[in-house]
Design a protein around this motif. Structure first.
Motif, PDB file in Angstrom:
ATOM      1  N   GLU A   2       7.318  -0.524  -9.225  1.00 11.05           N
ATOM      2  CA  GLU A   2       6.564   0.024  -8.100  1.00 11.05           C
ATOM      3  C   GLU A   2       6.704  -0.852  -6.854  1.00 11.05           C
ATOM      4  N   ARG A   3       6.590  -2.181  -7.019  1.00 14.85           N
ATOM      5  CA  ARG A   3       6.680  -3.097  -5.880  1.00 14.85           C
ATOM      6  C   ARG A   3       8.058  -3.021  -5.221  1.00 14.85           C
TER       7      ARG A   3
ATOM      8  N   SER B 207      10.232  -0.637  -5.431  1.00 15.58           N
ATOM      9  CA  SER B 207      10.401   0.711  -4.886  1.00 15.58           C
ATOM     10  C   SER B 207       9.754   0.811  -3.502  1.00 15.58           C
ATOM     11  N   GLU B 208       8.560   0.267  -3.375  1.00 14.15           N
ATOM     12  CA  GLU B 208       7.875   0.279  -2.078  1.00 14.15           C
ATOM     13  C   GLU B 208       8.628  -0.554  -1.049  1.00 14.15           C
TER      14      GLU B 208
END
Length: 140
Positions: free
Chosen positions: A124-125, A127-128
């Motif tokens: 998630e990190r 990807s952001e």
């Protein structure tokens, strides 16, 4: 893959190392090393013999990687237990790839693809962060 990792893996597993692995994403280095370590324990190189008792190939790209292993029946001692251990080691690697971020080795969250680039398996990190970079380039 980082230069220090390439040198270490080439030194530790010279018969399993393939030059194309240098292009593998940094986040998958640890699981690649764990696979090589497991294969080396199943059938170590034979002192004085040229060649490897195992052939390892890892295909990777687009957010995926898949390992293939083939024993060399002319080198080493092979039996059913070792054959099963090879299958299990490859399965562990192949399963770990879909759960591991290509960049940081954290738990993967999604497969991301920016227009005009390859897709990646990211947490998630990461990807952001990739999205923020893309948006910053798009605004300019």
């Amino acid at each position: 893959m980082m230069d220090a990792d390439i040198k270490r893996l080439r030194r530790l597993y010279p018969r399993l190392w393939r030059h194309e692995l240098a292009k593998m994403s940094d986040g998958w280095t640890k699981i690649t090393e764990e696979l090589m370590e497991a294969l080396d324990e199943i059938q170590p190189p034979i002192p004085g013999e040229y060649g490897s008792p195992l052939f390892l190939m890892i295909q990777f790209g687009g957010g995926f990687a898949l390992a293939f292993v083939s024993p060399n029946p002319g080198l080493g001692e092979w039996n059913n237990e070792k054959a099963l251990a090879l299958i299990e080691a490859v399965s562990v690697f192949n399963d770990a790839v879909v759960e591991t971020c290509e960049i940081c080795a954290g738990p993967s969250h999604s497969i991301v693809q920016e227009p005009g680039s390859n897709q990646q398996r990211l947490c998630e990190r990461c990807s952001e962060q990739q999205l923020a970079k893309f948006e910053a380039r798009s605004v300019q």
